[in-house]
Design an enzyme around this catalytic site. Structure first.
Site, short mmCIF file in Angstrom:
data_model
loop_
_atom_site.label_atom_id
_atom_site.label_comp_id
_atom_site.label_asym_id
_atom_site.label_seq_id
_atom_site.Cartn_x
_atom_site.Cartn_y
_atom_site.Cartn_z
N ASP A 7 0.88 -1.17 0.00
CA ASP A 7 0.00 0.00 0.00
C ASP A 7 0.91 1.22 0.00
O ASP A 7 1.35 1.66 1.05
CB ASP A 7 -0.90 -0.01 1.24
CG ASP A 7 -1.83 1.19 1.29
OD1 ASP A 7 -2.26 1.64 0.22
OD2 ASP A 7 -2.09 1.68 2.40
N GLU A 76 -1.02 -1.39 -4.91
CA GLU A 76 -2.28 -0.68 -5.13
C GLU A 76 -2.12 0.29 -6.29
O GLU A 76 -1.16 1.06 -6.34
CB GLU A 76 -2.70 0.07 -3.88
CG GLU A 76 -4.05 0.78 -4.03
CD GLU A 76 -4.50 1.47 -2.76
OE1 GLU A 76 -5.11 0.80 -1.91
OE2 GLU A 76 -4.21 2.66 -2.61
N ASP A 149 -2.74 1.06 7.39
CA ASP A 149 -1.92 0.86 6.20
C ASP A 149 -1.47 -0.60 6.09
O ASP A 149 -1.39 -1.16 4.99
CB ASP A 149 -0.69 1.78 6.24
CG ASP A 149 -1.07 3.22 6.45
OD1 ASP A 149 -1.36 3.91 5.46
OD2 ASP A 149 -1.11 3.66 7.63
#
EC number: 3.1.21.10
Length: 206
Positions: A7, A76, A149
């Site tokens: 991420d 991502e 996160d």
């Protein structure tokens, strides 16, 4: 199979590793249980210059890839936001992750936030709290993965494990359908005196 989820972020970069089936099981989307291996957040101080922060993230990313040796790295997909500087920094970190993987011959995949949320929670606009709870449940963790996160990175990896199973199921169904059509055509040809070896039916699907 080990899947590493990233991420991307400059101040906080979520990173996680989960295990999945060595070979995706056809039709197994949502049923193949991923296993928790590791999760954390890579951090840099916002007061440092950009180049030094990127260097720190790069070092940490490479250390994780070397330590856990993933078979696929999932990042991502970065979308434009109102804060251009934030988007640029996020994209730069995503690029570092891709290079860390590519330099070792590790395949890279990307999934959008909505794809990940839909895969893990069934809802493409799920809040972070719901993602944390679902990740905890899916992986059988004793407590919620913190911070958010790290949970997002875990969700990315879980999403990829499940989507891989779905992709294999689709490919298998298409291959089976082609084989069935060929077999039906061959039976019909035999009834009319033709043989597949004469090229009338085309190449048999493998």
């Amino acid at each position: 199979m080990r899947v590493m989820g990233i991420d991307p972020g400059l101040t906080r970069c979520g990173i996680a590793v989960v295990s999945g089936p060595s070979a995706p099981i056809p039709g197994s989307i949502g049923s193949a249980k991923p296993g928790f291996i590791a999760a954390d957040v890579l951090r840099t101080h916002p007061n440092k210059d950009l180049e030094f922060r990127l260097a720190e993230i790069n070092t940490q990313l490479n250390r994780w890839v070397e330590t856990y040796r993933p078979e696929v790295l999932v990042v991502e997909r970065v979308f434009a936001q109102h804060n251009v500087s934030t988007v640029m920094a996020t994209a730069q970190v995503a690029g570092l992750a891709m290079v860390a993987a590519a330099s070792r011959g590790v395949p890279v995949a990307q999934h959008t936030p909505s794809e990940v949320k839909a895969a893990v929670t069934g809802y493409g606009d799920a809040p972070k709290e719901q993602i944390q709870h679902m990740v905890k449940r899916i992986l059988g963790l004793a407590e919620l993965p913190q911070p958010a996160d790290a949970a997002d990175a875990l969700a990315l990896a879980i999403c990829h494990v499940w989507r891989q199973g779905s992709a294999v199921a689709t490919d298998t169904a298409q291959q089976t359908s082609a084989q069935q059509r060929w077999a039906a055509a061959e039976r019909a040809a035999r009834r009319t005196g033709y043989r597949s070896g004469r090229g009338r039916l085309g190449k048999k699907p493998s």
